[in-house]
Design a protein around this motif. Structure first.
Motif, mmCIF file in Angstrom:
data_model
loop_
_atom_site.group_PDB
_atom_site.id
_atom_site.type_symbol
_atom_site.label_atom_id
_atom_site.label_comp_id
_atom_site.label_asym_id
_atom_site.label_seq_id
_atom_site.Cartn_x
_atom_site.Cartn_y
_atom_site.Cartn_z
ATOM 1 N N THR A 3 0.746 -1.349 0.341
ATOM 2 C CA THR A 3 0.338 0.202 0.021
ATOM 3 C C THR A 3 0.572 1.240 0.460
ATOM 4 O O THR A 3 0.168 2.449 0.010
ATOM 5 C CB THR A 3 -0.707 0.010 1.030
ATOM 6 N N TRP A 5 2.092 4.335 -1.485
ATOM 7 C CA TRP A 5 2.317 5.046 -1.962
ATOM 8 C C TRP A 5 4.028 5.361 -3.542
ATOM 9 O O TRP A 5 3.761 5.510 -4.169
ATOM 10 C CB TRP A 5 1.528 6.473 -2.117
ATOM 11 N N PHE A 7 5.983 3.126 -3.923
ATOM 12 C CA PHE A 7 6.093 1.691 -4.678
ATOM 13 C C PHE A 7 5.356 2.087 -5.527
ATOM 14 O O PHE A 7 5.635 2.301 -7.052
ATOM 15 C CB PHE A 7 5.726 0.722 -3.489
ATOM 16 N N TYR A 8 4.848 2.206 -5.805
ATOM 17 C CA TYR A 8 2.791 2.277 -6.812
ATOM 18 C C TYR A 8 4.087 4.289 -8.152
ATOM 19 O O TYR A 8 3.805 3.744 -9.180
ATOM 20 C CB TYR A 8 2.011 2.441 -6.852
ATOM 21 N N ALA A 11 7.134 1.974 -9.283
ATOM 22 C CA ALA A 11 6.024 0.924 -9.858
ATOM 23 C C ALA A 11 5.585 1.316 -11.303
ATOM 24 O O ALA A 11 5.453 0.367 -12.440
ATOM 25 C CB ALA A 11 5.410 -0.508 -9.218
ATOM 26 N N ILE A 12 4.708 1.833 -11.368
ATOM 27 C CA ILE A 12 3.673 1.583 -12.398
ATOM 28 C C ILE A 12 4.453 2.639 -13.880
ATOM 29 O O ILE A 12 4.759 1.527 -14.890
ATOM 30 C CB ILE A 12 2.578 2.825 -12.685
ATOM 31 N N MET A 37 13.116 -0.759 -9.673
ATOM 32 C CA MET A 37 11.217 -1.372 -8.730
ATOM 33 C C MET A 37 12.013 -1.413 -7.166
ATOM 34 O O MET A 37 11.361 -1.421 -6.405
ATOM 35 C CB MET A 37 10.669 -2.536 -8.555
ATOM 36 N N THR A 199 -0.975 -7.239 -5.108
ATOM 37 C CA THR A 199 0.622 -6.398 -5.739
ATOM 38 C C THR A 199 0.558 -6.265 -7.617
ATOM 39 O O THR A 199 -0.414 -5.085 -8.315
ATOM 40 C CB THR A 199 1.464 -6.485 -5.259
ATOM 41 N N SER A 200 0.441 -7.231 -8.181
ATOM 42 C CA SER A 200 0.356 -7.788 -9.566
ATOM 43 C C SER A 200 -0.638 -7.425 -10.230
ATOM 44 O O SER A 200 -0.661 -7.034 -11.440
ATOM 45 C CB SER A 200 0.625 -8.713 -10.102
ATOM 46 N N VAL A 202 -2.626 -4.848 -9.202
ATOM 47 C CA VAL A 202 -3.474 -4.088 -9.578
ATOM 48 C C VAL A 202 -1.974 -2.812 -10.314
ATOM 49 O O VAL A 202 -2.925 -2.747 -10.876
ATOM 50 C CB VAL A 202 -3.461 -3.327 -7.482
ATOM 51 N N LEU A 203 -1.051 -3.922 -10.777
ATOM 52 C CA LEU A 203 -0.701 -3.260 -11.669
ATOM 53 C C LEU A 203 -1.136 -3.606 -13.174
ATOM 54 O O LEU A 203 -0.368 -2.743 -13.793
ATOM 55 C CB LEU A 203 0.663 -3.086 -11.225
#
Length: 247
Positions: A3, A5, A7-8, A11-12, A37, A199-200, A202-203
């Motif tokens: 969760t 932020w 990381f995302y 990652a995105i 990442m 997590t995968s 979500v991405l």
């Protein structure tokens, strides 16, 4: 699932970049996705999160490119690359991710320097088959450890002067085979778990975006510019990986 932020935020863009790389356009940049990442999560976890996303990208690329692949090359390269994944499984945990990053980065920069200093002539013979087997095995190993299999095998394929779409399609088929071979070893090593897979998920919506963008470009780009951008990707990838290893 993760969760954080931060990381995302990393990652995105990394997932989109990997999708563009999987299409063949900017292929050199794919090797830096896991190191990016790894700014927020450990390298093994980053690799595990990327594995389902690579499956999505591989299937998209395979559907679009399979008929353009050089299957004569693939019959030699796929077994060699799968041998590399076996070696990667055996050595996982023995070699640190930082060591592997340094090795891949150094190899990338050395081969790029050789190619630019001694560019192949029109009458140059193709590279020997044993070199393809060696680099194919190396590619499978580095792909298993850090999803960084592109640089080694590219230096066998580049002197063959394949058309951009053939080059792209051959890599797409090769790494589809390699990436699907990783699932059982990753599970055996404890990398496939609920948190990483959530997590995968979500991405996942961002995976097709990069592939779509890359395929749009690679079908229209001039071959000269394609390989210039590919070399640029190799240079930046090599520098980033060496920096990650020694910084």
């Amino acid at each position: 699932m993760i969760t954080d932020w931060q990381f995302y935020a990393v990652a995105i863009p990394a997932v989109v970049l990997m999708g563009i790389s999987k299409s063949g356009f900017g292929a050199g940049f794919g090797a830096i996705v896991v190191p990016l990442m790894a700014l927020t999560v450990p390298v093994p976890q980053a690799a595990a999160i990327m594995l389902p996303l690579l499956a999505i990208m591989d299937l998209m690329g395979l559907a679009a490119l399979m008929r353009q692949a050089d299957w004569t090359l693939l019959r030699r390269l796929i077994p060699a690359a799968l041998l590399g994944t076996v070696i990667g499984t055996a050595l996982f945990g023995v070699l640190s991710s930082r060591t592997v990053a340094g090795i891949v980065g150094a190899i990338t920069l050395v081969f790029l320097a050789i190619r630019l200093a001694f560019p192949p002539r029109a009458d140059s013979p193709p590279p020997p088959r044993w070199l393809g087997l060696l680099l194919g095995t190396t590619s499978g190993f580095t792909s298993f450890v850090a999803h960084a299999g592109g640089p080694p095998i590219s230096f066998y394929l580049l002197p063959l002067r394949l058309a951009p779409i053939t080059f792209t399609a051959t890599l797409a088929v090769l790494f589809t085979a390699v990436n699907f071979s990783k699932w059982l070893p990753y599970w055996w090593l404890g990398l496939i778990d609920g948190r990483n897979m959530a997590t995968s998920l979500v991405l996942a919506p961002f995976a097709p975006v990069g592939v779509w963008l890359g395929l749009k470009i690679v079908r229209r780009i001039n071959p000269t510019w394609f390989y210039r951008l590919f070399h640029l990707g190799m240079l930046l990838t090599g520098l980033k990986l060496v920096w990650d290893a020694w910084a």
